[in-house]
Scaffold this motif. Structure first.
Motif, PDB file in Angstrom:
ATOM      1  N   SER A 199     -11.936 -71.244  59.014  1.00 19.26           N
ATOM      2  CA  SER A 199     -10.944 -72.324  59.026  1.00 19.26           C
ATOM      3  C   SER A 199     -10.153 -72.352  57.717  1.00 19.26           C
ATOM      4  N   MET A 200     -10.795 -71.918  56.626  1.00 19.70           N
ATOM      5  CA  MET A 200     -10.117 -71.883  55.339  1.00 19.70           C
ATOM      6  C   MET A 200      -8.986 -70.851  55.375  1.00 19.70           C
ATOM      7  N   GLY A 244      -6.181 -72.089  57.515  1.00 19.89           N
ATOM      8  CA  GLY A 244      -5.365 -73.073  56.823  1.00 19.89           C
ATOM      9  C   GLY A 244      -4.301 -72.397  55.985  1.00 19.89           C
ATOM     10  N   VAL A 287      -7.373 -68.173  48.175  1.00 20.37           N
ATOM     11  CA  VAL A 287      -8.302 -69.070  48.866  1.00 20.37           C
ATOM     12  C   VAL A 287      -9.687 -68.453  49.020  1.00 20.37           C
ATOM     13  N   PRO A 292     -11.450 -67.418  45.423  1.00 12.87           N
ATOM     14  CA  PRO A 292     -11.908 -68.614  44.694  1.00 12.87           C
ATOM     15  C   PRO A 292     -13.062 -69.318  45.397  1.00 12.87           C
ATOM     16  N   ALA A 293     -13.024 -69.368  46.722  1.00 14.12           N
ATOM     17  CA  ALA A 293     -14.118 -70.039  47.425  1.00 14.12           C
ATOM     18  C   ALA A 293     -15.412 -69.258  47.280  1.00 14.12           C
ATOM     19  N   GLN A 329     -18.232 -76.729  46.590  1.00 17.20           N
ATOM     20  CA  GLN A 329     -16.797 -76.730  46.770  1.00 17.20           C
ATOM     21  C   GLN A 329     -16.359 -76.528  48.212  1.00 17.20           C
ATOM     22  N   TYR A 330     -17.134 -75.897  49.030  1.00 15.82           N
ATOM     23  CA  TYR A 330     -16.754 -75.872  50.436  1.00 15.82           C
ATOM     24  C   TYR A 330     -17.980 -76.079  51.295  1.00 15.82           C
ATOM     25  N   PHE A 389      -4.792 -78.511  61.592  1.00 13.84           N
ATOM     26  CA  PHE A 389      -5.844 -78.038  62.485  1.00 13.84           C
ATOM     27  C   PHE A 389      -6.732 -79.173  62.983  1.00 13.84           C
ATOM     28  N   ASN A 419      -9.485 -78.780  56.981  1.00 10.80           N
ATOM     29  CA  ASN A 419      -9.906 -77.573  56.253  1.00 10.80           C
ATOM     30  C   ASN A 419      -9.220 -77.470  54.906  1.00 10.80           C
ATOM     31  N   PHE A 437      -8.583 -76.577  51.058  1.00 13.65           N
ATOM     32  CA  PHE A 437      -9.038 -75.441  50.248  1.00 13.65           C
ATOM     33  C   PHE A 437      -9.965 -75.952  49.157  1.00 13.65           C
ATOM     34  N   PRO A 438     -10.848 -75.097  48.660  1.00 16.82           N
ATOM     35  CA  PRO A 438     -11.705 -75.521  47.550  1.00 16.82           C
ATOM     36  C   PRO A 438     -10.922 -75.555  46.247  1.00 16.82           C
ATOM     37  N   LYS A 439      -9.900 -76.351  46.212  1.00 17.13           N
ATOM     38  CA  LYS A 439      -9.041 -76.484  45.031  1.00 17.13           C
ATOM     39  C   LYS A 439      -8.807 -77.965  44.818  1.00 17.13           C
ATOM     40  N   TYR A 474       0.131 -75.707  47.348  1.00 16.26           N
ATOM     41  CA  TYR A 474      -0.129 -74.319  47.767  1.00 16.26           C
ATOM     42  C   TYR A 474       1.069 -73.688  48.476  1.00 16.26           C
ATOM     43  N   THR A 514     -12.105 -81.042  48.599  1.00 20.01           N
ATOM     44  CA  THR A 514     -13.281 -81.098  49.467  1.00 20.01           C
ATOM     45  C   THR A 514     -14.153 -82.305  49.165  1.00 20.01           C
ATOM     46  N   ARG A 556      -0.380 -81.234  53.090  1.00 24.87           N
ATOM     47  CA  ARG A 556      -0.222 -79.827  52.778  1.00 24.87           C
ATOM     48  C   ARG A 556       0.763 -79.178  53.743  1.00 24.87           C
TER      49      ARG A 556
END
Ligand SMILES: Nc1ncnc2c1ncn2[C@@H]1O[C@H](COP(=O)(O)OP(=O)(O)OP(=O)(O)O)[C@@H](O)[C@H]1O
Ligand SMILES: [Mg+2]
Lengths: 400, 253
Positions: A281-282, A285, A300, A303-304, A398-399, B92, B96, B98-100, B108, B148, B162
């Motif tokens: 899903s990341m 996105g 993405v 970094p994840a 983080q995720y 979606f 989802n 991002f890990p940011k 982004y 997140t 986003r």
């Protein structure tokens, strides 16, 4: 204890017998209808097996340890204690079988005990190793000044009693070679992992991944031979001599390159698993916002996956630091502080081996230094591992 | 007023041997909100994903037929799906982020497409998008915190922010409100209504009330077929097909 085998046989016999007796006793107590029991017959049986064997086995281990430490002799008394424990467990659990007995939760307690026991052994072994190293290192520093060990830049042991045992040239060799190995293995391993997890089709992947992992199965002595006969002379003939950097086939570069090849699968295989664990899903996105595949990967996915990738790199680093065989054959045995990567150098591990081979007298500083070297190495790899754990923990949430 | 923004003709979608969309024809008008409704598994998300070629990322998925946006066949080999997706944004079904950081999540798209000439412009885009997605008040003091770390509903609004930060021409929203409370839902519905001024919006929803509130056109899907497609009022008051009728009155689904 020489009489270990009969003891073990008795315990096993009691446990097996307990299993069947408990089962049939539970059936009898139930009066043929197992629904009247709080716990099932097989749970009673498990409880009996565990309470017969766990305390007895634990006692055997503890007694053996005690005898080793005190140098005492095994006697009939200890055997008696062990059998006594087994029989007590056997009898109490069998007598205890009643309709409302909660054998299921009791067994749970034995299992917990077993698990704690196993982890204690693992931890105690580590502690034991560290303590024995600390002890010998302490002896070493009693005979040799620690300032010279840590700060002297020469390593020249001899048996006349005026050795220079400075760790710096060895540490330098270790770090230099590891650095070259990682500089080689990390980008290649990471790119291979990205290719495998993001671009390769399932068929390519099913061939390429095992093929890369074969590298991890090659014994390091074979890598060493490869370094000695092929990579070393090639580097000398095509790089070092034409550039006027030396005539030695054994060099930091040789060992570093070959070690790098050895480390590729560590980095790639772990990173591949980690990259695969990044949720689809990341990626969706990012792609859904009009990013290209490589933008998505760079901004993405990586970094994840970074904490895990760093973990993989640090693991590879610990491997590199502890590696011995490739260095002996690839980099030589000369302790030297130099920046020239085409010069022969050596590492801490190689010197530990050479100090302990041949005629050795375990009381001289020349041999005891091996423990100090080993302990230093251990502290470095421990530090790396702690650091890796820290990084991974810090960025893990983080995720989801 | 109605130019057709998207026209789909004889669209078939297969997952391996399994046909998920069967012969769908639909015209989606510019500057309108179109709702897709239908029971779970009927292919709403699948069809939505055809409109920005997100199905390309699924190996086993095959799309046949003709889908045009502004008259241009989006499955033409000359069309770059990356460019297309910048134009057709998507929110979606599951949030989802991002890990940011929250800021980087919103920035982004604009960064990738070079929509801002400098930091100040980027800040402005981020703020505007977060405000539109009704997240600004909650997020303005923690723009540097990870996206997140937000609650599920906040994450979904972050994903909406986003998506609108790249100023797409079409916005596809797959159940954007399924994780939101009534207040945030109302805010998002307001946003959808506002977006209609400039883009066309396609929204998948399981809430009949929501479809009735926000959309002008409604399409009812059932088992991969487009059963009925008409003005929203008509679908909810006087549907032609008995299946539509029983779905909206709660008998299938
Ligand atoms: N990645 C996939 N691989 C294989 N089959 C899929 C995949 N995605 C969806 N399908 C199948 O396609 C059909 C339609 O799925 P889709 O996700 O479009 O349903 P939906 O209408 O969005 O349902 P929901 O309302 O539950 O989200 C389902 O039968 C589903 O099993
Ligand atoms: Mg769906």
């Amino acid at each position: 204890m020489q009489s270990l085998t009969p003891l073990l046989l008795v315990i096993t016999g009691l446990a097996v017998a307990g299993y069947f007796i408990a089962k049939s006793r539970a059936m009898k107590v139930a009066g043929g209808d197992i629904r009247t029991l709080v716990s099932l017959p097989r749970q009673h049986a498990l409880n009996t097996v565990l309470s017969t064997s766990v305390p007895a086995l634990a006692a055997i281990l503890l007694i053996s340890l005690y005898l080793r430490l005190t140098g005492g002799q095994g006697s009939w008394f200890f055997g008696f204690v062990v059998i006594g424990l087994a029989v007590t467990g056997f009898a109490t659990s069998l007598i205890g079988i009643k309709q409302d007995r909660r054998a299921r939760t009791l067994a749970e307690r034995w299992i917990l005990g077993l698990l704690i026991f196993a982890s204690t052994i693992a931890i105690m072994t580590t502690v034991g190793i560290v303590f024995s190293m600390l002890f010998e290192t302490y002896n070493f520093f009693g005979q040799y000044d620690w300032r010279n060990f840590f700060f002297s830049t020469t390593w020249s042991p001899n048996f006349r009693g005026n050795s220079d045992l400075g760790i710096l040239p060895l540490l330098w060799g270790t770090l230099y070679i590891s650095f070259i190995a990682l500089a080689f293995a990390v980008p290649i391993g990471l790119f291979a992992a990205i290719y495998l997890s993001e671009y390769a089709g399932p068929r390519m992947r099913s061939v390429a991944k095992p093929a890369i992992e074969v590298l991890a199965g090659i014994p390091t002595i074979v890598y060493g031979l490869f370094a000695l006969f092929i990579v070393g002379p090639a580097l000398r003939d095509y790089f070092a001599e034409p550039m006027g950097l030396g005539q030695s086939a054994s060099s930091v570069m040789t060992a570093g390159l070959v070690m790098g090849i050895m480390l590729i699968p560590f980095v790639s295989s772990l990173s591949d698993d980690i990259i695969n664990a990044v949720p689809q899903s990341m990626r969706d996105g990012s792609l859904g916002l009009g990013a290209t595949k490589s933008e998505t990967i760079r901004q993405v996915v990586i970094p994840a996956a970074l904490p895990g990738v760093i973990g993989a790199v640090l693991l590879a680093a610990s491997r590199a630091i502890g590696e011995t065989m490739i260095v002996v054959l690839g980099a030589g045995a000369a302790a030297r502080l130099s920046l020239n990567p085409f010069e022969a150098m050596t590492t801490v591990t190689v010197k530990i081996v050479s100090q302990l081979t041949g005629d050795t007298d375990f009381a001289s500083p020349e041999t005891l230094v091996a423990f100090a070297l080993g302990l230093t190495l251990f502290v470095i790899t421990l530090g790396l591992n702690v650091f890796a754990l820290f990084i991974v923990r810090r960025y893990r949430e983080q995720y989801e | 007023m109605q130019d057709n923004k998207i026209t789909a003709r004889n669209v078939q979608v297969y997952y391996g041997d399994n046909q998920a969309i069967k012969d769908v024809n639909v015209d989606i008008a510019d500057k309108t909100v179109t709702a897709f409704i239908g029971p779970s598994g009927c292919g709403k998300s699948t069809f939505l994903r055809c409109l920005n070629r997100m199905n390309d990322t699924i190996d086993i998925c095959r799309v046949e037929g003709d889908i045009r946006i502004d008259g241009e066949d989006i499955y033409d080999p000359k069309v770059d799906p990356v460019q297309l997706r910048a134009k057709v944004g998507m929110v979606f079904q599951k949030p989802n982020p991002f890990p940011k950081s929250i800021y980087d999540n919103v920035a982004y798209g604009p960064k990738i497409h070079g929509l801002a000439r400098n930091k100040a412009e980027l800040d402005e885009i981020v703020e505007k998008s977060l405000r539109k997605a009704a997240l600004w008040n909650e997020a303005k003091d923690r723009l540097a915190a990870p996206g997140t770390g937000l609650s599920g509903g906040q994450q979904q609004r972050l994903c909406i922010a986003r998506a609108i930060a790249t100023s797409p021409e079409v916005l596809l929203m797959d159940e954007p409100c399924s994780a939101l409370d009534p207040i945030a839902t109302a805010q998002v519905e307001e946003l959808i209504d506002e977006l209609r001024q400039s883009f066309s919006v396609v929204i998948v929803t399981h809430s009949m009330q929501q479809a009735a509130r926000v959309s002008q056109k409604t399409a009812f899907f059932h088992l991969g077929n487009l059963v009925e497609y008409d003005e929203t009022d008509k679908i909810f008051t006087n549907p032609e097909d008995p299946r539509t009728e029983s779905y909206i009155s709660g008998r299938i689904g």
